[in-house]
Design a protein around this motif. Sequence first.
Motif, short mmCIF file in Angstrom:
data_model
loop_
_atom_site.label_atom_id
_atom_site.label_comp_id
_atom_site.label_asym_id
_atom_site.label_seq_id
_atom_site.Cartn_x
_atom_site.Cartn_y
_atom_site.Cartn_z
N GLU A 262 0.83 -1.21 0.00
CA GLU A 262 0.00 0.00 0.00
C GLU A 262 0.86 1.26 0.00
N ALA A 263 1.95 1.22 0.77
CA ALA A 263 2.84 2.39 0.82
C ALA A 263 3.53 2.61 -0.51
N LEU A 264 4.09 1.53 -1.08
CA LEU A 264 4.77 1.65 -2.38
C LEU A 264 3.80 2.12 -3.46
N ASN A 265 2.61 1.54 -3.48
CA ASN A 265 1.63 1.91 -4.50
C ASN A 265 1.20 3.37 -4.39
N LEU A 266 0.95 3.82 -3.18
CA LEU A 266 0.51 5.20 -3.01
C LEU A 266 1.62 6.18 -3.40
N GLY A 267 2.87 5.83 -3.07
CA GLY A 267 3.98 6.67 -3.51
C GLY A 267 4.05 6.79 -5.02
N THR A 268 3.84 5.66 -5.71
CA THR A 268 3.85 5.68 -7.17
C THR A 268 2.65 6.45 -7.71
N ALA A 269 1.49 6.28 -7.08
CA ALA A 269 0.28 6.98 -7.52
C ALA A 269 0.42 8.49 -7.36
N ILE A 270 1.08 8.93 -6.29
CA ILE A 270 1.31 10.37 -6.08
C ILE A 270 2.13 10.93 -7.23
N ASN A 271 3.17 10.22 -7.63
CA ASN A 271 3.99 10.68 -8.76
C ASN A 271 3.19 10.65 -10.07
N GLU B 159 -5.82 1.87 -10.40
CA GLU B 159 -5.14 0.60 -10.69
C GLU B 159 -3.73 0.60 -10.09
N THR B 160 -3.02 1.71 -10.23
CA THR B 160 -1.70 1.83 -9.61
C THR B 160 -1.80 1.70 -8.11
N LEU B 161 -2.80 2.33 -7.53
CA LEU B 161 -2.97 2.37 -6.09
C LEU B 161 -3.28 1.00 -5.49
N GLN C 8 -9.09 -8.35 -8.11
CA GLN C 8 -10.06 -8.18 -9.20
C GLN C 8 -10.66 -6.78 -9.31
N GLY C 9 -10.32 -5.87 -8.41
CA GLY C 9 -11.00 -4.57 -8.41
C GLY C 9 -10.13 -3.38 -8.75
N ALA C 10 -8.83 -3.58 -8.93
CA ALA C 10 -7.95 -2.45 -9.19
C ALA C 10 -8.26 -1.81 -10.52
N GLY C 11 -8.57 -0.54 -10.52
CA GLY C 11 -8.84 0.19 -11.76
C GLY C 11 -10.23 -0.03 -12.32
N ARG C 12 -11.13 -0.59 -11.54
CA ARG C 12 -12.47 -0.89 -12.03
C ARG C 12 -13.53 -0.18 -11.19
N ARG D 211 -8.27 7.35 -0.27
CA ARG D 211 -6.96 7.73 -0.81
C ARG D 211 -7.09 8.40 -2.17
N MET D 212 -8.03 7.92 -3.00
CA MET D 212 -8.26 8.57 -4.29
C MET D 212 -8.80 9.99 -4.10
N ALA D 213 -9.68 10.16 -3.12
CA ALA D 213 -10.24 11.50 -2.85
C ALA D 213 -9.14 12.47 -2.46
N ARG D 214 -8.21 12.01 -1.64
CA ARG D 214 -7.12 12.90 -1.20
C ARG D 214 -6.11 13.13 -2.31
N LEU D 215 -5.91 12.13 -3.18
CA LEU D 215 -5.03 12.33 -4.34
C LEU D 215 -5.60 13.38 -5.28
#
Length: 456
Positions: free
Chosen positions: A89-98, A121-123, A130-134, A197-201
């Motif tokens: 979760e930490a790695l994904n959120l860091g990548t999503a922020i970028n 999907e990145t997050l 089955q739910g990433a990016g959907r 997390r998406m709302a804050r992004l």
Amino acid sequence: MMDIPHLDDLAFNQITAELIADANMLAEQVNERRPLPSDVIANIQAELLGERVFNSNAIEGNTLTLRETKSILSTGSIIDVGRKREATEALNLGTAINQVQDLVAKREAWSLLDSLTSVHETLMTDVLDQGAGRIRSDRVMITGAKHQPPRPEKLDFLLEKFLKLLEESSEAEPITLATWTHWGIARLHPFMDGNGRMARLWQDLVLFGGKLSAAVIRQEDRSEYYASLTSADDGDFNSLTQLVTRSLNRTLQIYVNAQREVDELKDWAVSIIGETNARVDEKRRLEYLRWVRQMEQVKDAFQRCATQLTNASDGSVEVQVNGFDILDQPTWETLRSSGSASKTWYFWVNFRQGKERVQFCFFFGRHWYSDADRQVDGIGPNACLLISEQRGDEPAVRISELPNCPITLREVLVVNDRVARKRFDVGDESDVYDLNVDPLQIARDFMQEVFLRRLT
């Protein structure tokens, strides 16, 4: 069926409005002193990345510490196999922020469904099966929530409306838009997980697009945060907007503090090697720009107070502020060096109460030393705002030269990069200074004296 309010329908109280104004002024202070050295910027960004990832994940229940989160982000490795999901979760959120940062300059992409699903999907890769990016096709329930997310059959319509409103809001005030965007994603809950997390992004995407910075909502503010989202669900966006604005201000203050440290080091170096003419010019320019910013706050305060008084009246009272351009730097230099200048009007304040009228001219002049200055450090040569009064066709007269004048304001000036006020103390029959005074307080006090003591 829930509805999504238009930005124009949001109403804010005075506290929210002033917090937003303060944040924008703080952002101007940061932007006018750029650029910072690249190594300083890199350190700030690394610190903020850790804070953003840690707090956003912690709000959702992630138990990694701030130190562990920063270590994962810096090394890109999972330090504890037993906590693989949290580390992912930490790695994904860091990548999503970028990834979101790459969208800042692409305004048209903010409101594209593909942008949302791609970042999600990145997050949530390797986190949500089955739910990433959907977009969700099942109903979700939030335990203890007063308002539940819309059913799947209503979601597509509401999400399309939300994104359309976001697309049409390019001219909106950034903090207001960021808060509304945050709430919209959280309220619609378009994904099975990761919505907070998406709302804050997307909130931070809008803030960066408005030349601001990230608003890091801290995990210790979690209860207040959820309560403010509930209030927004009920139509009151004040508490959520205030929380976002306070969080933004903490981030902006990091940049201000870094700039101050850099300035202090520059001054230290100059004292060692001697100040060059270029440095003198640069320092004077910066001093002038800071002075301009403070004086613009003063005029803005008078304009806002005038608007409030006129709006609150039944028509018998009217206050108007007519402004002029601020001094250019050469004229400012002239006034500071004992010279004189003509046509230095900054703004007029015109009062009407019934049939009675009076107007005051706020104009720039040179601050003259007086006995009261002995008690104040940092005044020195100064260009200040002076005030004259005019009634009807009579000539304008400096307030300080009017006999028995009940208006106590004498000067508005900048001392140590802060607005100060010189006023006449009727009790002591002497001039006194109020240092680091709020421009709104100056405007309120002045207008109150005019109505209570001059328009009678």
